[in-house]
Write a protein that holds these residues in place. Sequence first.
Motif, mmCIF file in Angstrom:
data_model
loop_
_atom_site.group_PDB
_atom_site.id
_atom_site.type_symbol
_atom_site.label_atom_id
_atom_site.label_comp_id
_atom_site.label_asym_id
_atom_site.label_seq_id
_atom_site.Cartn_x
_atom_site.Cartn_y
_atom_site.Cartn_z
ATOM 1 N N LEU A 69 8.892 17.057 8.675
ATOM 2 C CA LEU A 69 9.890 17.207 7.619
ATOM 3 C C LEU A 69 9.605 16.310 6.429
ATOM 4 O O LEU A 69 9.885 16.668 5.303
ATOM 5 C CB LEU A 69 11.286 16.919 8.170
ATOM 6 C CG LEU A 69 11.713 17.796 9.338
ATOM 7 C CD1 LEU A 69 13.137 17.468 9.747
ATOM 8 C CD2 LEU A 69 11.579 19.267 9.007
ATOM 9 N N LEU A 70 9.090 15.143 6.691
ATOM 10 C CA LEU A 70 8.769 14.203 5.614
ATOM 11 C C LEU A 70 7.275 13.952 5.622
ATOM 12 O O LEU A 70 6.715 13.561 6.637
ATOM 13 C CB LEU A 70 9.519 12.880 5.811
ATOM 14 C CG LEU A 70 11.040 12.990 5.846
ATOM 15 C CD1 LEU A 70 11.655 11.638 6.199
ATOM 16 C CD2 LEU A 70 11.570 13.480 4.515
ATOM 17 N N THR A 71 6.653 14.173 4.501
ATOM 18 C CA THR A 71 5.198 14.015 4.433
ATOM 19 C C THR A 71 4.802 12.834 3.552
ATOM 20 O O THR A 71 3.684 12.786 3.060
ATOM 21 C CB THR A 71 4.537 15.300 3.905
ATOM 22 O OG1 THR A 71 5.086 15.599 2.614
ATOM 23 C CG2 THR A 71 4.758 16.460 4.851
ATOM 24 N N ASP A 72 5.714 11.889 3.368
ATOM 25 C CA ASP A 72 5.385 10.727 2.557
ATOM 26 C C ASP A 72 4.324 9.880 3.252
ATOM 27 O O ASP A 72 4.359 9.662 4.458
ATOM 28 C CB ASP A 72 6.623 9.859 2.309
ATOM 29 C CG ASP A 72 7.635 10.532 1.404
ATOM 30 O OD1 ASP A 72 7.250 11.473 0.686
ATOM 31 O OD2 ASP A 72 8.800 10.122 1.410
ATOM 32 N N ASP A 76 3.439 6.086 -0.508
ATOM 33 C CA ASP A 76 4.709 6.579 -1.031
ATOM 34 C C ASP A 76 5.848 5.667 -0.593
ATOM 35 O O ASP A 76 6.722 5.313 -1.389
ATOM 36 C CB ASP A 76 4.994 8.005 -0.551
ATOM 37 C CG ASP A 76 4.017 9.019 -1.111
ATOM 38 O OD1 ASP A 76 3.495 8.797 -2.218
ATOM 39 O OD2 ASP A 76 3.785 10.037 -0.432
ATOM 40 N N LEU A 77 5.851 5.282 0.669
ATOM 41 C CA LEU A 77 6.895 4.405 1.192
ATOM 42 C C LEU A 77 6.864 3.060 0.498
ATOM 43 O O LEU A 77 7.909 2.539 0.096
ATOM 44 C CB LEU A 77 6.738 4.232 2.703
ATOM 45 C CG LEU A 77 7.739 3.308 3.365
ATOM 46 C CD1 LEU A 77 9.166 3.812 3.186
ATOM 47 C CD2 LEU A 77 7.416 3.125 4.831
ATOM 48 N N GLU A 80 8.293 3.377 -2.999
ATOM 49 C CA GLU A 80 9.751 3.574 -2.986
ATOM 50 C C GLU A 80 10.491 2.292 -2.629
ATOM 51 O O GLU A 80 11.532 2.003 -3.192
ATOM 52 C CB GLU A 80 10.132 4.687 -2.011
ATOM 53 C CG GLU A 80 9.711 6.070 -2.442
ATOM 54 C CD GLU A 80 10.437 6.553 -3.689
ATOM 55 O OE1 GLU A 80 11.627 6.225 -3.841
ATOM 56 O OE2 GLU A 80 9.823 7.239 -4.497
#
Length: 83
Positions: A69-72, A76-77, A80
Amino acid sequence: MNRTLAIDCPPEILVHLHFNAEEMTTYVKEQAAIGLFRQGRIASGTAAAWLGIGRMAFLMKAMEQGAVLLTDSADDLARETSL
């Protein structure tokens, strides 16, 4: 407008899987919905509505079958969380 699709299925496949025609229909429909969702071709809400279940129930089914569902990425993390 709904469309009905017909798929030929040899009886030995049903016997091997211990499915009746209705169970096979449900299985194929779920696999198609999850596959299309995983490819990004339909949204989770659309897939859930097609299957007649809630969006969260669909997402759980999809994740059980390996959908991400999350491809970060880690980058990316980090980006953020540094804000």
